[in-house]
Design a protein around this motif. Structure first.
Motif, PDB file in Angstrom:
ATOM      1  N   TYR A 219     -65.907  14.619 -19.515  1.00  0.00           N
ATOM      2  CA  TYR A 219     -64.226  15.925 -19.930  1.00  0.00           C
ATOM      3  C   TYR A 219     -63.733  16.614 -18.892  1.00  0.00           C
ATOM      4  O   TYR A 219     -62.617  16.373 -18.256  1.00  0.00           O
ATOM      5  N   PHE A 220     -64.561  17.026 -18.086  1.00  0.00           N
ATOM      6  CA  PHE A 220     -64.245  17.614 -16.818  1.00  0.00           C
ATOM      7  C   PHE A 220     -63.795  16.828 -15.746  1.00  0.00           C
ATOM      8  O   PHE A 220     -62.617  16.624 -15.268  1.00  0.00           O
ATOM      9  N   LYS A 221     -64.187  15.119 -15.244  1.00  0.00           N
ATOM     10  CA  LYS A 221     -63.947  14.417 -14.936  1.00  0.00           C
ATOM     11  C   LYS A 221     -62.693  14.085 -15.324  1.00  0.00           C
ATOM     12  O   LYS A 221     -61.409  13.769 -14.434  1.00  0.00           O
ATOM     13  N   ALA A 222     -62.545  14.018 -16.185  1.00  0.00           N
ATOM     14  CA  ALA A 222     -60.859  13.544 -17.065  1.00  0.00           C
ATOM     15  C   ALA A 222     -60.130  14.378 -16.164  1.00  0.00           C
ATOM     16  O   ALA A 222     -58.455  14.132 -16.240  1.00  0.00           O
ATOM     17  N   GLN A 223     -59.961  16.121 -16.296  1.00  0.00           N
ATOM     18  CA  GLN A 223     -59.525  16.848 -16.071  1.00  0.00           C
ATOM     19  C   GLN A 223     -59.316  16.773 -14.686  1.00  0.00           C
ATOM     20  O   GLN A 223     -58.069  16.867 -14.550  1.00  0.00           O
ATOM     21  N   VAL A 224     -60.131  16.713 -13.860  1.00  0.00           N
ATOM     22  CA  VAL A 224     -59.507  16.444 -12.185  1.00  0.00           C
ATOM     23  C   VAL A 224     -59.438  15.416 -11.589  1.00  0.00           C
ATOM     24  O   VAL A 224     -58.300  15.511 -10.925  1.00  0.00           O
ATOM     25  N   GLU A 225     -59.358  14.439 -12.544  1.00  0.00           N
ATOM     26  CA  GLU A 225     -58.591  13.091 -12.047  1.00  0.00           C
ATOM     27  C   GLU A 225     -57.171  13.482 -12.847  1.00  0.00           C
ATOM     28  O   GLU A 225     -56.527  12.717 -12.335  1.00  0.00           O
ATOM     29  N   ASP A 226     -57.352  13.707 -13.921  1.00  0.00           N
ATOM     30  CA  ASP A 226     -55.135  14.452 -14.521  1.00  0.00           C
ATOM     31  C   ASP A 226     -54.276  14.612 -13.108  1.00  0.00           C
ATOM     32  O   ASP A 226     -53.534  14.274 -12.859  1.00  0.00           O
ATOM     33  N   VAL A 227     -55.575  16.137 -12.862  1.00  0.00           N
ATOM     34  CA  VAL A 227     -54.589  16.319 -11.859  1.00  0.00           C
ATOM     35  C   VAL A 227     -54.656  15.989 -10.318  1.00  0.00           C
ATOM     36  O   VAL A 227     -53.915  16.283 -10.049  1.00  0.00           O
TER      37      VAL A 227
ATOM     38  N   LYS B 281     -62.617  34.136  -5.230  1.00  0.00           N
ATOM     39  CA  LYS B 281     -61.518  33.546  -6.449  1.00  0.00           C
ATOM     40  C   LYS B 281     -62.464  32.225  -6.821  1.00  0.00           C
ATOM     41  O   LYS B 281     -62.527  31.412  -8.531  1.00  0.00           O
ATOM     42  N   TYR B 282     -62.269  30.923  -5.914  1.00  0.00           N
ATOM     43  CA  TYR B 282     -63.343  29.588  -6.091  1.00  0.00           C
ATOM     44  C   TYR B 282     -63.898  29.682  -5.326  1.00  0.00           C
ATOM     45  O   TYR B 282     -65.148  29.016  -6.314  1.00  0.00           O
ATOM     46  N   ALA B 283     -65.368  30.130  -4.958  1.00  0.00           N
ATOM     47  CA  ALA B 283     -66.615  30.659  -5.185  1.00  0.00           C
ATOM     48  C   ALA B 283     -67.563  28.531  -4.563  1.00  0.00           C
ATOM     49  O   ALA B 283     -68.190  28.872  -3.558  1.00  0.00           O
TER      50      ALA B 283
ATOM     51  N   GLU C 281     -58.558  21.565 -29.448  1.00  0.00           N
ATOM     52  CA  GLU C 281     -59.787  21.380 -29.676  1.00  0.00           C
ATOM     53  C   GLU C 281     -60.312  21.212 -27.963  1.00  0.00           C
ATOM     54  O   GLU C 281     -59.422  20.468 -27.002  1.00  0.00           O
ATOM     55  N   THR C 282     -60.981  22.072 -27.103  1.00  0.00           N
ATOM     56  CA  THR C 282     -60.973  21.574 -25.801  1.00  0.00           C
ATOM     57  C   THR C 282     -63.387  21.744 -25.571  1.00  0.00           C
ATOM     58  O   THR C 282     -63.823  22.390 -26.705  1.00  0.00           O
ATOM     59  N   GLU C 283     -63.152  21.277 -24.747  1.00  0.00           N
ATOM     60  CA  GLU C 283     -64.549  21.594 -24.206  1.00  0.00           C
ATOM     61  C   GLU C 283     -65.195  22.948 -23.236  1.00  0.00           C
ATOM     62  O   GLU C 283     -64.259  22.704 -22.514  1.00  0.00           O
ATOM     63  N   PRO C 284     -66.257  23.323 -23.755  1.00  0.00           N
ATOM     64  CA  PRO C 284     -65.888  24.501 -22.782  1.00  0.00           C
ATOM     65  C   PRO C 284     -66.490  24.222 -21.263  1.00  0.00           C
ATOM     66  O   PRO C 284     -67.884  22.724 -20.457  1.00  0.00           O
ATOM     67  N   LEU C 285     -66.228  24.258 -20.097  1.00  0.00           N
ATOM     68  CA  LEU C 285     -66.217  24.729 -18.710  1.00  0.00           C
ATOM     69  C   LEU C 285     -67.150  25.655 -18.452  1.00  0.00           C
ATOM     70  O   LEU C 285     -67.769  26.424 -18.633  1.00  0.00           O
ATOM     71  N   THR C 286     -68.543  25.325 -17.249  1.00  0.00           N
ATOM     72  CA  THR C 286     -68.780  25.832 -16.767  1.00  0.00           C
ATOM     73  C   THR C 286     -68.322  26.965 -15.659  1.00  0.00           C
ATOM     74  O   THR C 286     -67.687  26.300 -15.607  1.00  0.00           O
ATOM     75  N   ASN C 287     -69.331  27.584 -15.093  1.00  0.00           N
ATOM     76  CA  ASN C 287     -68.868  28.743 -14.775  1.00  0.00           C
ATOM     77  C   ASN C 287     -67.719  27.680 -13.116  1.00  0.00           C
ATOM     78  O   ASN C 287     -67.400  28.309 -12.295  1.00  0.00           O
ATOM     79  N   GLY C 288     -68.920  26.718 -12.576  1.00  0.00           N
ATOM     80  CA  GLY C 288     -68.478  26.308 -11.800  1.00  0.00           C
ATOM     81  C   GLY C 288     -67.123  25.648 -11.542  1.00  0.00           C
ATOM     82  O   GLY C 288     -66.336  25.449 -10.858  1.00  0.00           O
ATOM     83  N   GLN C 289     -67.385  24.368 -12.789  1.00  0.00           N
ATOM     84  CA  GLN C 289     -66.489  23.782 -13.130  1.00  0.00           C
ATOM     85  C   GLN C 289     -65.098  24.148 -13.406  1.00  0.00           C
ATOM     86  O   GLN C 289     -63.893  24.016 -12.522  1.00  0.00           O
ATOM     87  N   ASP C 290     -64.582  25.569 -13.872  1.00  0.00           N
ATOM     88  CA  ASP C 290     -63.836  26.720 -14.525  1.00  0.00           C
ATOM     89  C   ASP C 290     -63.372  26.609 -12.776  1.00  0.00           C
ATOM     90  O   ASP C 290     -61.827  26.578 -12.347  1.00  0.00           O
TER      91      ASP C 290
ATOM     92  N   VAL D 120     -67.614  13.107   5.016  1.00  0.00           N
ATOM     93  CA  VAL D 120     -68.234  13.578   4.322  1.00  0.00           C
ATOM     94  C   VAL D 120     -68.015  13.921   3.317  1.00  0.00           C
ATOM     95  O   VAL D 120     -67.402  12.577   2.946  1.00  0.00           O
ATOM     96  N   SER D 121     -68.457  14.282   2.553  1.00  0.00           N
ATOM     97  CA  SER D 121     -68.716  14.481   0.537  1.00  0.00           C
ATOM     98  C   SER D 121     -68.478  15.734   0.362  1.00  0.00           C
ATOM     99  O   SER D 121     -68.809  16.616   0.381  1.00  0.00           O
ATOM    100  N   LEU D 122     -68.130  15.374  -1.461  1.00  0.00           N
ATOM    101  CA  LEU D 122     -68.475  15.605  -2.454  1.00  0.00           C
ATOM    102  C   LEU D 122     -69.940  17.189  -2.380  1.00  0.00           C
ATOM    103  O   LEU D 122     -70.690  16.332  -1.865  1.00  0.00           O
ATOM    104  N   THR D 123     -69.801  17.995  -2.638  1.00  0.00           N
ATOM    105  CA  THR D 123     -70.756  19.094  -3.061  1.00  0.00           C
ATOM    106  C   THR D 123     -71.704  19.026  -3.952  1.00  0.00           C
ATOM    107  O   THR D 123     -70.880  18.696  -4.541  1.00  0.00           O
ATOM    108  N   GLN D 124     -72.814  19.099  -3.709  1.00  0.00           N
ATOM    109  CA  GLN D 124     -73.720  18.706  -4.992  1.00  0.00           C
ATOM    110  C   GLN D 124     -73.183  19.610  -6.431  1.00  0.00           C
ATOM    111  O   GLN D 124     -73.460  18.651  -7.147  1.00  0.00           O
ATOM    112  N   GLU D 125     -73.030  20.512  -6.242  1.00  0.00           N
ATOM    113  CA  GLU D 125     -72.263  21.362  -7.789  1.00  0.00           C
ATOM    114  C   GLU D 125     -71.005  20.709  -7.684  1.00  0.00           C
ATOM    115  O   GLU D 125     -71.276  20.266  -9.244  1.00  0.00           O
ATOM    116  N   PHE D 126     -69.807  20.441  -7.121  1.00  0.00           N
ATOM    117  CA  PHE D 126     -69.351  19.662  -7.383  1.00  0.00           C
ATOM    118  C   PHE D 126     -69.638  18.176  -7.823  1.00  0.00           C
ATOM    119  O   PHE D 126     -68.800  17.131  -8.746  1.00  0.00           O
TER     120      PHE D 126
END
Length: 959
Positions: free
Chosen positions: A778-786, A751-753, A672-681, A764-770
């Motif tokens: 859920y996405f944040k947890a995946q990023v922190e895990d990586v 590929k990374y877009a 069971e996973t949560e869907p990711l947007t194109n940007g998150q993917d 330096v800062s994160l982009t608005q998309e990020f």
């Protein structure tokens, strides 16, 4: 010869005068000390395996010392190489069995000197143009070669050198004055040796460590070993936290039963229940408890078979009897304060669950060596996912809890080019010539001690029966045992083996576990390796310490089996399933700690390499199985960090090397996973593919800071520099270009877009998309895990430098880490001179289908000289090569050497370090066939860091 002389003169200048000399110098003097990074055995084997003859002069020899060299000596005998050994009877240290073992080696002549006070330790390995000498403190013993703190000087000499000549002359004089080793001499020495056993000096030398030191009449004498001390402390802490269940995972032979007895003694419960699956285990466990805890013998009872000691304070019961309702229900649910489940991996079976669910003890302890055997999630859940303690084979060997072993991967029988394989018939397995082949190997590789007590594992029952008969016809005393034999028949056979009335028990799988025969000194594997778990179980049958053995001999007959790749997995515990690492494990002499060694005959080694090459190690089925183990262990979906921290689980990089990111893999498993947007993917793909390997920790730390908010570039650089991470302006620029995607090719940018960062002045800062994507928990947890996995992975690299010696890098990695503006992988063509750096990539073993015109003889001339050829069609006058040499002379470029063994390693090369060019060696030449030749230049590189022996043997082997 003159060039060789000059190179050796330069080597001695490097070794004794100036270690920074830029001169080409082959084989410099080296001081070798046993440590975690190196041992005496590895360079000695390297010299032995490639010599044309050898002489050894040592006072002391052990069976284990001989065993360490036997495979190399076997290979030398195949090519007609002989050697001589002089040893002694000084202090009567050398056992008669040692001399018997020396007589078995057909290409070694042995003399015994009577020289008073003989205490020499010298080894000389002669080659065609030079000799390698080891002089120091190491005798020919397994301890001296791998474990003891020893000083040994390795020297290389031409034949007319004074030292080598003097050694050879002294050796020849001593040889002529010494007595040849014969059977008659050994018989006479045995009498002298037996009489000398009462000499106090000899007794002190010969004394051996025991796993436990106790007197059966005095329980206070029993003391816990290292594993037990740590496990007892963990169990105590578990109970202090209010837990009532715990699981101990401990390698076979480490003393799990005594551990439970120690813990029972500490808790002092009113009543104890010990559950096992065989009555034989109960009797042994009862005696162990009684030895440790003491008290009235009537307090100890058996509940199995015909015995019903229902009132015993310490009850030892079989699962088969106790799980039946008419026995179970006669006891109140709170009857036992402490319950122990032996071989707990079986506890997911209904009979075990029945008992666990019925009783309500104050504490429930499970013990197992192989929790992986269960196919569902019940075992860990039954113990509330509380793993109190875990120690596996490698750790136990390092702690010297287990007997050391010498593993010999031997070549199975070959006839007419065909060998034993997965499809071999019983007729082939029992062929008369194969039986003789087996006997020859048993004789050569032998066993520790005077009498063999062996276990043979075969493929099926009929093979066990017929092999036993055939060996008995040839003078062996063997008995076959299968699942059809009764428990009493098995126990009777074990007694005969321990009484030296049998040489071997031949079985299929019934002795994989639950059998305690500490005196086993030889394990023979005559079947393919279906499972690394079963392999370790069968190996474990002989790993218990015993006063009659110094080590265990393991003889593994390796045929053309598709699962041969599991052998290095089992022996080393390396669950990375990285093909290159598995191959390196086969060769690496330091991969097993302590006195143990792993040895493969050349053909057997090739079969394992072939199996590794063909195996699909990252198949979804394989990944699912390894993933499920950790999931079951934790009782939840594991994170990447969970997988990394579980040493017995799969390496999470296996997943990320195959799938874009972890969520994709989880989807393949139907989790069971949560869907990711194109940007998150796309962003998660970038992080999982580009930074998670941890090769440059500063980029990971920057990203971690950016998750909190904008970062001042100068402050970050200063912070990294103060923490001693490699950092300069070029590095900072490189990191920024990576996160903005400017570094990457158009294909990867597509590929990374989505760039991850943007630069605003000094910040330096994160982009608005990020940033907006991180609002999704859920996405944040995946990023922190990586990110956390990347930080853990970074610990494998030396972060104070740009590149870590002996680690693997792709061309893209190198472009990035050398701070190139762009990824120029596609135009490197083996090497490129850019930004004051020149990375050079070499494929060491060229494929058979490579055109003859590009079969360069790039190779190590020794462990710190590399012979290199320039690109096809270029020579010293060509622009690219002129620029490299000119920049090198002007100190305007650093040259980095990267080598991969062969194409099967994919895009990754080992970093061998920076090199200097021996300008005097540079010359133009031609490569290719007579009608298709091409100009090239060749030159020698001098490595600034000598290649370690095991890496050298791995890369250079079979070339």
């Amino acid at each position: 010869m003159e060039a060789k002389k000059i190179n050796l003169l330069n080597a001695y200048e490097r070794g004794f005068i100036d270690r920074f000399t830029p001169k080409t110098s082959h084989h410099p003097p080296e001081l070798i000390i046993n440590s975690k990074e190196e041992n005496v055995l590895s360079p000695m084997l390297d010299a032995l395996e490639s010599c044309d003859s050898f002489i050894i002069s040592v006072a002391f020899i052990t069976e284990g010392g001989i065993a360490s060299l036997k495979t190399a000596l076997y290979e030398l005998n195949k090519r007609g190489v002989r050697g001589r050994i002089i040893t002694s009877t000084y202090l009567n240290f050398n056992k008669p069995k040692v001399f018997k073992e020396l007589l078995k080696i057909p290409n070694v002549d042995v003399h015994i000197t009577r020289q008073s006070g003989f205490h020499a330790k010298g080894y000389v390995f002669k080659k065609k143009k030079y000799s390698i000498m080891f002089i120091g403190s190491s005798n020919l013993t397994d301890s001296a070669l791998k474990k003891n703190y020893e000083y040994n000087l390795k020297l290389t000499s031409l034949d007319n050198g004074a030292v080598i000549q003097h050694f050879s002359e002294q050796f020849d004089e001593l040889w002529e004055a010494s007595e040849p080793l014969t059977t008659t001499w050994i018989n006479d020495y045995e009498k002298i040796y037996e009489e000398s056993k009462h000499d106090e000096k000899v007794l002190k030398i010969l004394e051996t460590k025991q796993p436990y030191h106790f007197n059966n009449l005095d329980p206070k004498e029993i003391t816990p070993n290292l594993m037990q001390v740590e496990a007892l402390d963990s169990l105590k802490n578990l109970r202090l936290m209010g837990e009532t269940k715990g699981l101990v995972i401990s390698a076979t032979g480490t003393g799990k039963t005594y551990l439970s007895a120690f813990d029972v003694k500490s808790m002092n419960p009113d009543r104890v229940l010990f559950i096992a699956h065989r009555e034989q285990i109960l009797n042994k466990s009862l005696n162990d408890y009684r030895n440790l805890i003491g008290g009235d013998p009537a307090d100890y009872g058996i509940y199995a078979g015909a015995r019903r000691d229902a009132d015993a304070k310490y009850m030892f019961a079989t699962i088969q009897t106790f799980s039946k309702d008419n026995h179970l229900k006669q006891f109140a649910s709170d009857r036992f304060d402490y319950i122990i489940i032996d071989e707990a991996h079986r506890s997911s079976a209904n009979s075990y669950e029945k008992i666990i669910n019925y009783f309500e003890p104050k504490f429930l302890l499970g013990m197992t060596a192989t929790p992986e055997r269960t196919d569902d999630n019940e075992i860990f859940g039954l113990f509330d996912f509380n793993i109190a303690y875990e120690i596996r084979l490698q750790q136990a060997l390092g702690a010297e809890i287990l007997s050391p072993f010498h593993y010999f991967g031997v070549t199975d029988y070959i006839v007419d080019g065909e060998t034993i394989s997965d499809t071999s018939s019983l007729k082939d397995l029992l062929d008369e010539e194969r039986i003789q082949h087996i006997i020859d190997k048993l004789h050569y590789y032998s066993h520790a001690g005077e009498h063999v007590r062996g276990l043979m594992f075969v493929s099926n029952r009929e093979e066990a029966h017929q092999l036993s008969e055939l060996l008995n016809q040839r003078g062996y005393k063997t008995k076959s045992l299968t699942g059809l034999n009764t428990q009493q028949q098995r126990e009777d056979a074990v007694e005969l083996l321990e009484a030296n009335k049998l040489d071997y028990l031949i079985t299929v799988d019934i002795f994989n576990e639950g059998v305690d025969i500490p005196s086993i000194n030889q394990v023979v594997m005559l079947r393919q390796t279906e499972s690394s778990i079963i392999f370790v179980q069968q190996l474990g049958r002989g790993l218990r310490k015993h006063e009659d053995k110094e080590f265990l001999t393991v003889i593994d007959f390796i045929g053309n089996y598709k699962n041969n790749y599991l052998i290095p997995v089992a022996l080393t515990g390396d669950k990375s399933f990285n093909k290159d690492r598995l191959r390196k494990d086969v060769i690496d002499g330091t991969v097993i700690t302590g006195e143990s060694t792993i040895n493969f005959e050349r053909i057997a080694q090739d079969r394992i390499f072939n199996s590794i090459s063909k195996a699909t190690l990252d198949s979804l089925a394989n990944l699912r199985r390894m993933y499920s183990y950790t999931k079951n262990k934790l009782g939840k979906i594991p994170t990447l960090v969970d997988l990394h921290k579980d040493q017995e689980a799969m390496n999470p990089m296996l997943v990320l090397n195959k799938y874009d990111h972890y969520v994709t893999f989880l989807g393949k498993l139907k989790e069971e996973t949560e869907p990711l947007t194109n940007g998150q993917d796309r962003i998660l793909t970038f992080l999982s593919q580009e930074i998670v390997d941890g090769k440059r920790v500063t980029e990971i730390l920057l990203l971690k800071e950016l998750l909190k908010g904008p970062v001042n570039i100068a402050d970050f650089q200063k912070d990294m520099y103060q923490k001693r991470y490699f950092m300069n302006d070029s590095t900072m620029t490189s990191i920024i270009r990576m996160f903005t995607l400017e570094f990457y090719t158009q294909q990867k940018r597509t590929k990374y877009a989505y760039p991850l960062i943007e630069v605003n002045g000094d910040f330096v800062s994160l982009t608005q998309e990020f940033r907006s994507s991180l609002n999704d928990d859920y996405f944040k947890a995946q990023v922190e895990d990586v990110i956390e996995l990347g930080l853990l992975q970074s610990e494998e690299y030396d972060q104070t430098v740009q590149l870590t010696l002996n680690e693997k890098y792709s061309r893209t990695d190198v472009c990035r880490l050398l701070n190139w503006e762009k990824d120029e992988t596609s135009t490197i063509y083996g090497y490129k001179n850019k930004h004051n750096t020149t990375p050079i990539f070499v494929n060491y073993h060229k494929s058979d289908d490579i055109d003859e015109s590009v079969r360069y003889d790039d190779r190590f001339l020794d462990s710190h000289i590399f012979q290199w050829y320039t690109r096809k069609g270029t020579n010293l006058e060509s622009k690219i090569n002129r620029e490299i040499i000119k920049d090198y002379q002007n100190n305007d470029t650093a040259i980095y050497l990267f080598v991969k063994r062969d194409d099967d390693e994919g895009v990754y090369h080992y970093y061998m370090g920076e090199v200097d060019i021996d300008l005097d060696s540079a010359e133009n030449t031609m490569i290719g066939l007579h009608d298709d030749q091409h100009k090239v230049a060749k030159m020698n590189f001098i490595l600034k860091h000598t290649v370690d022996y095991n890496m050298f043997r791995f890369i250079d082997g079979n070339k």
